[in-house]
Scaffold this motif. Structure first.
Motif, PDB file in Angstrom:
ATOM      1  N   ILE A 129      -8.916 -20.150   3.348  1.00  0.00           N
ATOM      2  CA  ILE A 129      -8.088 -20.149   2.158  1.00  0.00           C
ATOM      3  C   ILE A 129      -8.204 -18.773   1.503  1.00  0.00           C
ATOM      4  CG2 ILE A 129      -8.222 -22.632   1.715  1.00  0.00           C
ATOM      5  CD1 ILE A 129     -10.339 -22.059  -0.423  1.00  0.00           C
ATOM      6  N   PRO A 130      -7.171 -18.314   0.807  1.00  0.00           N
ATOM      7  CA  PRO A 130      -7.275 -17.035   0.102  1.00  0.00           C
ATOM      8  C   PRO A 130      -8.312 -17.112  -1.009  1.00  0.00           C
ATOM      9  CG  PRO A 130      -5.230 -18.163  -0.470  1.00  0.00           C
ATOM     10  CD  PRO A 130      -5.851 -18.932   0.644  1.00  0.00           C
ATOM     11  N   ARG A 131      -9.047 -16.021  -1.185  1.00  0.00           N
ATOM     12  CA  ARG A 131     -10.142 -15.976  -2.152  1.00  0.00           C
ATOM     13  C   ARG A 131      -9.998 -14.770  -3.070  1.00  0.00           C
ATOM     14  NH1 ARG A 131     -15.011 -17.112   2.277  1.00  0.00           N
ATOM     15  NH2 ARG A 131     -14.082 -19.028   3.144  1.00  0.00           N
TER      16      ARG A 131
ATOM     17  N   GLU B 108     -26.204 -24.460  -9.497  1.00  0.00           N
ATOM     18  CA  GLU B 108     -25.600 -25.054 -10.690  1.00  0.00           C
ATOM     19  C   GLU B 108     -24.260 -25.711 -10.419  1.00  0.00           C
ATOM     20  OE1 GLU B 108     -25.369 -21.758 -13.343  1.00  0.00           O
ATOM     21  OE2 GLU B 108     -27.503 -21.815 -13.859  1.00  0.00           O
ATOM     22  N   GLU B 109     -23.610 -25.310  -9.321  1.00  0.00           N
ATOM     23  CA  GLU B 109     -22.280 -25.841  -9.048  1.00  0.00           C
ATOM     24  C   GLU B 109     -21.987 -25.787  -7.556  1.00  0.00           C
ATOM     25  OE1 GLU B 109     -18.634 -24.654 -11.489  1.00  0.00           O
ATOM     26  OE2 GLU B 109     -18.232 -23.652  -9.580  1.00  0.00           O
ATOM     27  N   ILE B 110     -21.365 -26.846  -7.064  1.00  0.00           N
ATOM     28  CA  ILE B 110     -20.876 -26.909  -5.689  1.00  0.00           C
ATOM     29  C   ILE B 110     -19.392 -27.236  -5.732  1.00  0.00           C
ATOM     30  CG2 ILE B 110     -21.014 -28.070  -3.448  1.00  0.00           C
ATOM     31  CD1 ILE B 110     -23.902 -28.779  -4.103  1.00  0.00           C
ATOM     32  N   GLU B 111     -18.615 -26.460  -5.000  1.00  0.00           N
ATOM     33  CA  GLU B 111     -17.175 -26.704  -4.905  1.00  0.00           C
ATOM     34  C   GLU B 111     -16.818 -26.736  -3.421  1.00  0.00           C
ATOM     35  OE1 GLU B 111     -13.017 -24.801  -6.705  1.00  0.00           O
ATOM     36  OE2 GLU B 111     -14.968 -24.024  -7.320  1.00  0.00           O
ATOM     37  N   ILE B 112     -16.131 -27.780  -2.982  1.00  0.00           N
ATOM     38  CA  ILE B 112     -15.825 -27.961  -1.568  1.00  0.00           C
ATOM     39  C   ILE B 112     -14.335 -28.204  -1.387  1.00  0.00           C
ATOM     40  CG2 ILE B 112     -16.262 -29.328   0.502  1.00  0.00           C
ATOM     41  CD1 ILE B 112     -18.991 -30.040  -0.675  1.00  0.00           C
ATOM     42  N   TRP B 113     -13.747 -27.489  -0.425  1.00  0.00           N
ATOM     43  CA  TRP B 113     -12.355 -27.678  -0.034  1.00  0.00           C
ATOM     44  C   TRP B 113     -12.340 -28.176   1.401  1.00  0.00           C
ATOM     45  CZ3 TRP B 113      -8.097 -26.435  -3.265  1.00  0.00           C
ATOM     46  CH2 TRP B 113      -8.447 -25.876  -4.494  1.00  0.00           C
TER      47      TRP B 113
ATOM     48  N   SER C 216      -9.453 -30.140   9.597  1.00  0.00           N
ATOM     49  CA  SER C 216     -10.482 -29.723  10.558  1.00  0.00           C
ATOM     50  C   SER C 216     -11.283 -28.522  10.057  1.00  0.00           C
ATOM     51  CB  SER C 216      -9.844 -29.395  11.915  1.00  0.00           C
ATOM     52  OG  SER C 216      -8.839 -28.404  11.781  1.00  0.00           O
ATOM     53  N   SER C 217     -11.547 -28.488   8.765  1.00  0.00           N
ATOM     54  CA  SER C 217     -12.368 -27.408   8.224  1.00  0.00           C
ATOM     55  C   SER C 217     -12.995 -27.829   6.905  1.00  0.00           C
ATOM     56  CB  SER C 217     -11.536 -26.137   8.009  1.00  0.00           C
ATOM     57  OG  SER C 217     -10.616 -26.315   6.952  1.00  0.00           O
ATOM     58  N   VAL C 218     -14.047 -27.123   6.548  1.00  0.00           N
ATOM     59  CA  VAL C 218     -14.714 -27.282   5.253  1.00  0.00           C
ATOM     60  C   VAL C 218     -15.094 -25.889   4.760  1.00  0.00           C
ATOM     61  CG1 VAL C 218     -16.787 -28.081   4.088  1.00  0.00           C
ATOM     62  CG2 VAL C 218     -15.618 -29.593   5.670  1.00  0.00           C
ATOM     63  N   GLU C 219     -14.805 -25.614   3.477  1.00  0.00           N
ATOM     64  CA  GLU C 219     -15.256 -24.381   2.837  1.00  0.00           C
ATOM     65  C   GLU C 219     -16.025 -24.750   1.580  1.00  0.00           C
ATOM     66  OE1 GLU C 219     -12.182 -20.971   3.135  1.00  0.00           O
ATOM     67  OE2 GLU C 219     -11.111 -22.783   3.770  1.00  0.00           O
ATOM     68  N   VAL C 220     -17.259 -24.267   1.481  1.00  0.00           N
ATOM     69  CA  VAL C 220     -18.179 -24.627   0.408  1.00  0.00           C
ATOM     70  C   VAL C 220     -18.468 -23.389  -0.434  1.00  0.00           C
ATOM     71  CG1 VAL C 220     -20.457 -25.546  -0.143  1.00  0.00           C
ATOM     72  CG2 VAL C 220     -19.232 -26.386   1.885  1.00  0.00           C
ATOM     73  N   PHE C 221     -18.218 -23.497  -1.746  1.00  0.00           N
ATOM     74  CA  PHE C 221     -18.453 -22.402  -2.682  1.00  0.00           C
ATOM     75  C   PHE C 221     -19.572 -22.819  -3.641  1.00  0.00           C
ATOM     76  CE2 PHE C 221     -14.183 -22.078  -1.148  1.00  0.00           C
ATOM     77  CZ  PHE C 221     -13.918 -20.723  -1.047  1.00  0.00           C
TER      78      PHE C 221
ATOM     79  N   TYR D   9     -10.830 -32.394  -2.356  1.00  0.00           N
ATOM     80  CA  TYR D   9     -11.525 -31.359  -3.116  1.00  0.00           C
ATOM     81  C   TYR D   9     -12.670 -32.003  -3.882  1.00  0.00           C
ATOM     82  CZ  TYR D   9     -12.358 -28.375  -7.224  1.00  0.00           C
ATOM     83  OH  TYR D   9     -12.927 -27.634  -8.223  1.00  0.00           O
ATOM     84  N   LEU D  10     -13.817 -31.334  -3.904  1.00  0.00           N
ATOM     85  CA  LEU D  10     -14.993 -31.851  -4.615  1.00  0.00           C
ATOM     86  C   LEU D  10     -15.568 -30.770  -5.510  1.00  0.00           C
ATOM     87  CD1 LEU D  10     -17.960 -33.888  -3.239  1.00  0.00           C
ATOM     88  CD2 LEU D  10     -18.419 -31.691  -4.335  1.00  0.00           C
ATOM     89  N   LYS D  11     -15.988 -31.195  -6.703  1.00  0.00           N
ATOM     90  CA  LYS D  11     -16.723 -30.300  -7.594  1.00  0.00           C
ATOM     91  C   LYS D  11     -17.895 -31.056  -8.195  1.00  0.00           C
ATOM     92  CE  LYS D  11     -16.051 -26.655 -11.009  1.00  0.00           C
ATOM     93  NZ  LYS D  11     -15.050 -25.918 -11.811  1.00  0.00           N
ATOM     94  N   LEU D  12     -19.085 -30.513  -8.024  1.00  0.00           N
ATOM     95  CA  LEU D  12     -20.307 -31.094  -8.558  1.00  0.00           C
ATOM     96  C   LEU D  12     -20.909 -30.084  -9.519  1.00  0.00           C
ATOM     97  CD1 LEU D  12     -22.338 -33.434  -8.498  1.00  0.00           C
ATOM     98  CD2 LEU D  12     -23.487 -32.279  -6.606  1.00  0.00           C
ATOM     99  N   GLN D  13     -21.029 -30.464 -10.791  1.00  0.00           N
ATOM    100  CA  GLN D  13     -21.484 -29.556 -11.842  1.00  0.00           C
ATOM    101  C   GLN D  13     -22.744 -30.081 -12.528  1.00  0.00           C
ATOM    102  OE1 GLN D  13     -17.420 -29.883 -13.654  1.00  0.00           O
ATOM    103  NE2 GLN D  13     -17.739 -27.707 -14.053  1.00  0.00           N
TER     104      GLN D  13
END
Length: 451
Positions: free
Chosen positions: A299-301, A400-405, A409-414, A346-350
């Motif tokens: 994905i574009p960043r 402090e934060e996990i963001e997942i897209w 057939s892919s996973v990107e974890v920020f 999409y997941l966000k854990l704060q």
């Protein structure tokens, strides 16, 4: 026939093999993403530039091939490069490859020009490989200086078999000359896909360190890196010329290579990379079996510089893809489960603390997993060929934060707003699900589908 692996919001061609993103640019009210493409097979036997364009960075249209091999100087491949608007025209700089009957390579840097962003006219060779280098000399990234001159950074291999980043220069962007070596490696045999740009007044050098068997002319391993550098635009010199010390790894995941950036009209620095550098031929062949295509881009960043570190955040426009919010079901005192309807979620854990999140996060029933022990984040992926765990990790001062897209057939974890990123292609084997063990009520979890 295996499971459907076609991505929903990542760029991938309708058929063939995709690799490096090329020519990222804004031109005549459109964003362009070119890429290395073999339209005929799912291997690297043919290389041309394929093309996508978009008005908004979300809705992309595949436009087929843009620049094909065939002339004397690029008959063996139109390889990686970059684009720049010069005098109202879209100028594409690329490495043309020519091989003789014995497979001996000759590389030159070439130019193709377009008036409309769709049809390109080749202008031929603008820079030949200079003395002191092998024919591993490629990947031109062109940029304009503040005084309206032009520079070209390239990856090169010196005749001693070691890699370097090289600078070319031009007054008009059309007539080019070799200038000098910017930086060198003593251990790595090749440097690929360099990119040099300023972000908030600080120059950043992106590059890919490659280990090669020079005798067999084969790649052993490679990874992407960056350095904060002092670059003098007037002289074209870097203060430090050491590529193997003082760098940071650009990405911590499995599938990330050949990153390239461009500046959007609003000043943002945006990055795409190839998200499919599978390490084993058997793994790649298995992944592509039954599908007309293989590989995609990240994905574009958006890039940000914070406290001397490069952060990668998901492009802000991507949040417009988010749809319904899914129910979080508690399954125990410190555990929960979410079951999205599809694999695109999409997941966000704060508000994570050592107490609030100190154990595990399982994605799609264990296809990938995150483990945090208060110091190290471990990311694992199930190898679809050998049915065993592959591991990547990153030490962090805090989480402090996990963001997942997640895509098909892919996973990107920020992590921590882009301080660390893990990218991975995954072989779809299970139903979509998120299971968290070790999270109490103080943490905030959101999982949403894609529209």
């Amino acid at each position: 026939m295996g499971p459907d692996k076609k991505q929903q919001y990542h760029l991938e061609p309708p058929k063939g093999l995709m690799n490096d993103p090329n020519g990222l640019v804004w031109f005549r009210d459109r964003y362009y993403v070119f890429f290395q493409w073999n339209r005929y097979k799912k291997d690297h036997s043919h290389k041309e530039w394929g093309m996508f364009w978009s008005k908004d960075l979300i809705n992309w249209e595949f436009r087929g091939g843009a620049i094909q091999p065939g002339d004397t100087y690029d008959r063996s491949g139109v390889h990686s490069g970059s684009c720049l608007e010069i005098d109202g025209k879209l100028c594409a700089f690329y490495t043309g490859s020519r091989k003789d009957s014995q497979g001996k390579r000759n590389s030159t840097q070439c130019l193709a020009v377009s008036q409309d962003g769709l049809h390109f006219e080749k202008k031929g060779v603008v820079l030949s490989t200079p003395k002191g280098f092998t024919q591993h000399f490629r990947d031109p990234k062109v940029f304009r200086t503040k005084k309206n001159g032009y520079y070209m950074v390239l990856g090169g291999q010196k005749e001693n078999g070691k890699g370097s980043v090289v600078l070319g220069s031009s007054e008009d962007g059309l007539q080019w000359r070799y200038s000098h070596i910017l930086a060198e490696a003593k251990e790595h045999e090749m440097i690929e896909c360099p990119d040099l740009f300023a972000l908030d007044g600080q120059y950043i050098l992106l590059y890919c360190l490659q280990r090669r068997n020079n005798e067999e002319d084969q790649v052993i391993s490679a990874h992407s890196a960056y350095q904060l550098v002092s670059f003098d635009e007037d002289t074209g010199q870097l203060r430090s010329g050491d590529l193997e010390h003082g760098y940071e790894t650009l990405e911590s995941g499995f599938d990330f290579f050949a990153p390239q950036t461009f500046e959007a009209p609003d000043g943002r620095r945006i990055l795409f990379a190839w998200m499919s550098r599978m390490e084993e031929e058997e793994q790649e062949n298995s992944f592509g079996q039954g599908d007309p295509r293989i590989h995609c881009l990240t994905i574009p960043r958006e890039l940000e510089l914070r406290d001397g570190k490069l952060y990668q955040r998901p492009l802000r426009e991507l949040y417009g893809l988010l749809g319904q919010e899914y129910e979080v079901k508690r399954t125990g005192e410190n555990s929960c489960v979410v079951r999205p309807e599809r694999r695109t979620w999409y997941l966000k854990l704060q508000a994570i603390s050592h107490e609030a999140f100190s154990s595990e996060l399982h994605l799609n029933l264990g296809e990938t997993e995150l483990h945090w022990d208060g110091r190290r984040l471990v990311f694992t992926r199930r190898n679809w060929v050998r049915d065993e765990q592959e591991i990547r990790s990153r030490i962090l001062d805090r989480l402090e934060e996990i963001e997942i897209w997640s895509d098909v057939s892919s996973v990107e974890v920020f992590l921590n707003g882009g301080e660390a990123v893990f990218s991975a292609r995954v072989f779809p084997m299970t139903e979509p699900a998120v299971v968290i063990d070790g999270m109490d009520e103080r943490a905030k979890l959101t999982v949403r589908g894609m529209i």
